[in-house]
Design a protein around this motif. Structure first.
Motif, PDB file in Angstrom:
ATOM      1  N   UNK A   1      47.471  24.873  49.780  1.00  9.53           N
ATOM      2  CA  UNK A   1      47.269  25.615  48.535  1.00  9.53           C
ATOM      3  C   UNK A   1      46.507  26.915  48.722  1.00  9.53           C
ATOM      4  N   UNK A   2      46.093  27.233  49.971  1.00  4.73           N
ATOM      5  CA  UNK A   2      45.246  28.406  50.205  1.00  4.73           C
ATOM      6  C   UNK A   2      45.855  29.697  49.670  1.00  4.73           C
ATOM      7  N   UNK A   3      47.132  29.929  49.948  1.00  6.77           N
ATOM      8  CA  UNK A   3      47.756  31.202  49.607  1.00  6.77           C
ATOM      9  C   UNK A   3      48.480  31.196  48.262  1.00  6.77           C
ATOM     10  N   UNK A   4      48.530  30.040  47.605  1.00  7.15           N
ATOM     11  CA  UNK A   4      49.320  29.982  46.367  1.00  7.15           C
ATOM     12  C   UNK A   4      48.493  29.672  45.120  1.00  7.15           C
ATOM     13  N   UNK A   5      47.238  29.248  45.290  1.00  7.57           N
ATOM     14  CA  UNK A   5      46.467  28.829  44.119  1.00  7.57           C
ATOM     15  C   UNK A   5      46.174  30.001  43.184  1.00  7.57           C
ATOM     16  N   UNK A   6      45.693  31.118  43.735  1.00  9.38           N
ATOM     17  CA  UNK A   6      45.405  32.273  42.878  1.00  9.38           C
ATOM     18  C   UNK A   6      46.676  32.853  42.253  1.00  9.38           C
ATOM     19  N   UNK A   7      47.768  33.038  43.028  1.00  9.54           N
ATOM     20  CA  UNK A   7      49.012  33.476  42.374  1.00  9.54           C
ATOM     21  C   UNK A   7      49.488  32.501  41.295  1.00  9.54           C
ATOM     22  N   UNK A   8      49.276  31.204  41.515  1.00 11.37           N
ATOM     23  CA  UNK A   8      49.676  30.191  40.529  1.00 11.37           C
ATOM     24  C   UNK A   8      48.945  30.395  39.202  1.00 11.37           C
ATOM     25  N   UNK A   9      47.632  30.624  39.283  1.00 15.74           N
ATOM     26  CA  UNK A   9      46.865  30.804  38.036  1.00 15.74           C
ATOM     27  C   UNK A   9      47.264  32.084  37.323  1.00 15.74           C
ATOM     28  N   UNK A  10      47.698  33.093  38.089  1.00 15.60           N
ATOM     29  CA  UNK A  10      48.151  34.320  37.448  1.00 15.60           C
ATOM     30  C   UNK A  10      49.535  34.175  36.836  1.00 15.60           C
ATOM     31  N   UNK A  11      50.456  33.542  37.573  1.00 14.22           N
ATOM     32  CA  UNK A  11      51.825  33.401  37.105  1.00 14.22           C
ATOM     33  C   UNK A  11      51.948  32.421  35.946  1.00 14.22           C
ATOM     34  N   UNK A  12      51.244  31.295  36.038  1.00 14.69           N
ATOM     35  CA  UNK A  12      51.447  30.220  35.049  1.00 14.69           C
ATOM     36  C   UNK A  12      50.470  30.288  33.892  1.00 14.69           C
ATOM     37  N   UNK A  13      49.259  30.852  34.140  1.00 15.48           N
ATOM     38  CA  UNK A  13      48.235  30.849  33.099  1.00 15.48           C
ATOM     39  C   UNK A  13      47.857  32.254  32.646  1.00 15.48           C
ATOM     40  N   UNK A  14      48.506  33.261  33.212  1.00 13.35           N
ATOM     41  CA  UNK A  14      48.284  34.629  32.770  1.00 13.35           C
ATOM     42  C   UNK A  14      46.915  35.188  33.075  1.00 13.35           C
ATOM     43  N   UNK A  15      46.230  34.661  34.093  1.00 14.41           N
ATOM     44  CA  UNK A  15      44.909  35.180  34.430  1.00 14.41           C
ATOM     45  C   UNK A  15      45.050  36.556  35.079  1.00 14.41           C
ATOM     46  N   UNK A  16      44.093  37.424  34.802  1.00 16.76           N
ATOM     47  CA  UNK A  16      44.071  38.757  35.413  1.00 16.76           C
ATOM     48  C   UNK A  16      43.674  38.629  36.882  1.00 16.76           C
ATOM     49  N   UNK A  17      43.874  39.701  37.689  1.00 17.89           N
ATOM     50  CA  UNK A  17      43.448  39.628  39.095  1.00 17.89           C
ATOM     51  C   UNK A  17      41.976  39.253  39.255  1.00 17.89           C
ATOM     52  N   UNK A  18      41.116  39.823  38.405  1.00 15.70           N
ATOM     53  CA  UNK A  18      39.703  39.478  38.476  1.00 15.70           C
ATOM     54  C   UNK A  18      39.450  38.019  38.140  1.00 15.70           C
ATOM     55  N   UNK A  19      40.121  37.512  37.113  1.00 13.83           N
ATOM     56  CA  UNK A  19      39.950  36.108  36.740  1.00 13.83           C
ATOM     57  C   UNK A  19      40.497  35.177  37.818  1.00 13.83           C
ATOM     58  N   UNK A  20      41.616  35.553  38.432  1.00 15.47           N
ATOM     59  CA  UNK A  20      42.178  34.732  39.508  1.00 15.47           C
ATOM     60  C   UNK A  20      41.245  34.680  40.710  1.00 15.47           C
ATOM     61  N   UNK A  21      40.583  35.812  40.985  1.00 14.36           N
ATOM     62  CA  UNK A  21      39.628  35.833  42.092  1.00 14.36           C
ATOM     63  C   UNK A  21      38.457  34.901  41.808  1.00 14.36           C
ATOM     64  N   UNK A  22      38.042  34.828  40.549  1.00 14.66           N
ATOM     65  CA  UNK A  22      36.954  33.923  40.178  1.00 14.66           C
ATOM     66  C   UNK A  22      37.347  32.462  40.381  1.00 14.66           C
TER      67      UNK A  22
END
Length: 438
Positions: free
Chosen positions: A245-266
């Motif tokens: 999940x290392x490389x897909x967790x942050x993209x997942x939260x952006x794609x599926x939950x609409x998080x911004x880049x800053x929120x995904x980094x958090x």
């Protein structure tokens, strides 16, 4: 040959400082230089990604470094030599970037050499450090020692990232050179001061132990040990699940939950906060219950694997449900379970490595090397597999939620298989008069 008393807590913390220094330099290569290559120098993202994968591939040499420290019956020279190679590799990588920016084609070959030095340095220093811990830490302190050293590694990464991030702005190549050289040099000096004089052996007759075997003979003997062989497979499967999940967790939260880049980094920060808390719990709990035989480290490994599997099942459901799912709590739970599993597994490595070879010859280094190589393969393959599987799933199935569900569900199954291996084939290890079940 030599023998020495078990390390006190001060000695364990000193070895944790070495781990911090390793993490600090690795951060430069895998995070800072990665970003600079892609953003400031507009290089293809595949180039730094390939270099990071290459440094993992080079770590397949870990058994060689570990066996070298077994034959020499000293870990300190290998730790310091590895740190020098690691620090030098980071500085050569910056040099290579300058050559590439100037239009020099040979800079790409220099970058490959730099990351080979980084991988070899991590392998030599990290394997010998773990072998020293396995040799010199009392069984009842192994879980806590694993927790301390890995928490200090995370702290080293965090501190060096904060310092480097502050000092590198406003960006220039000369400033980058100064920052990387400063962090790498400081890390080397910290590691040298931390390990210097720590390995103080007590002389014993040379005939007290048989001479260490040659590398191939030592490797065959290690692989012939059913417990060590089964544990190698366990390490590979569990770390593969850990890394997917290392490389897909942050993209997942952006794609599926609409998080911004800053929120995904958090999200990454929340996950690592859970990892740290899980490590602390497993370190304290593993030490408190160290004398409970079959309920020792094995219970913590199984709990961490099952907890990770449940959290990943939650992410699989999150992919289906989408907004409204408590995604941040789910990510924190995954990190927490991962932290418990990681510390318990490292403590188990130390216990099984500390048991030694059947003939009494030193074997901690080559065992740690084989398990480190299995972990490196799993980390490199796991991140790539997770990312490729999501892309392939989206292309074949035509559904982004189902693609993520498939990947997270596969990770959960791998963790359950690892837990089953730990339950059914827990090796029995004897060390310093106390029995520990892995």
């Amino acid at each position: 040959m030599t023998a020495a008393a078990p390390l006190r807590w001060v000695g364990i913390v000193r070895l944790g400082l070495v781990q911090s220094a390793i993490g600090a330099i690795v951060m430069l290569a895998t995070s800072l230089l990665n970003r600079v290559m892609v953003v400031e120098y507009a290089l293809p993202a595949a180039f730094p990604a390939g270099l990071v994968a290459w440094h993992y591939a080079v770590q397949l040499s870990r058994p060689i470094w570990g066996h070298g420290s077994d034959r020499g019956r000293r870990r300190t020279p290998w730790i310091l030599g590895g740190m020098a190679l690691l620090a030098g590799g980071a500085m050569v990588a910056v040099w290579a970037l300058g050559v590439i920016a100037g239009g020099g084609r040979w800079g790409y070959a220099l970058a490959v050499l730099a990351f080979a030095m980084i991988g070899a340095g991590v392998g030599a220093a990290g394997t010998s450090l773990l072998a020293l811990l396995a040799t010199r830490v009392a069984p009842e302190r192994r879980a806590a020692a694993a927790s301390v050293t890995w928490i200090m590694m995370v702290a080293g990464i965090a501190v060096s990232a904060a310092v480097a991030g502050t000092l590198v702005d406003p960006f220039s190549y000369l400033r980058l050179c100064a920052v990387v050289s400063g962090v790498a040099g400081a890390a080397f000096l910290v590691a040298t001061a931390a390990v210097w004089g720590l390995e103080r052996p007590v002389p014993m007759p040379d005939e007290a132990l048989p001479p260490p075997p040659a590398f191939r003979a030592a490797l065959r003997a290690m692989w012939a040990d059913s417990d060590a062989r089964r544990f190698t497979i366990f390490v590979f499967l569990s770390m593969l699940a850990y890394a997917m999940q290392d490389l897909i967790l942050e993209p997942f939260t952006g794609l599926r939950f609409g998080l911004t880049p800053g929120q995904s980094t958090q999200v990454s920060s929340i996950q690592h906060g859970g990892v740290l808390l899980g490590m602390i719990l497993a370190g304290v709990g593993g030490s408190v219950f160290a004398g409970h035989g079959a309920s020792g480290l094995r219970r913590w490994i199984v709990a961490g694997c099952i907890g990770s599997a449940l959290a990943l099942c939650g992410l699989a459901l999150a992919a289906r449900v989408g907004p409204g799912w408590p995604i941040l709590a789910n990510v924190f739970a995954l990190g927490f379970a991962n932290g418990i599993f990681a510390v318990a597994a490292i403590g188990a490595m130390m216990a099984l490595a500390g048991a030694g070879a059947a003939d009494g010859s030193p074997s901690e280094g080559i065992r740690m090397g084989v398990w480190g190589a299995a972990q490196a393969i799993a980390f490199g393959l796991g991140g790539l597999t997770g990312a490729v599987a999501v892309d392939a799933g989206r292309a074949l199935i035509g559904s982004m939620p189902e693609a993520f569900t498939l990947v997270f569900g596969t990770e959960a199954m791998l963790f359950l298989v690892a837990a089953a291996m730990s339950l059914r084939g827990a090796p029995r290890v004897v060390g310093l008069g106390r029995e520990v079940m892995l």
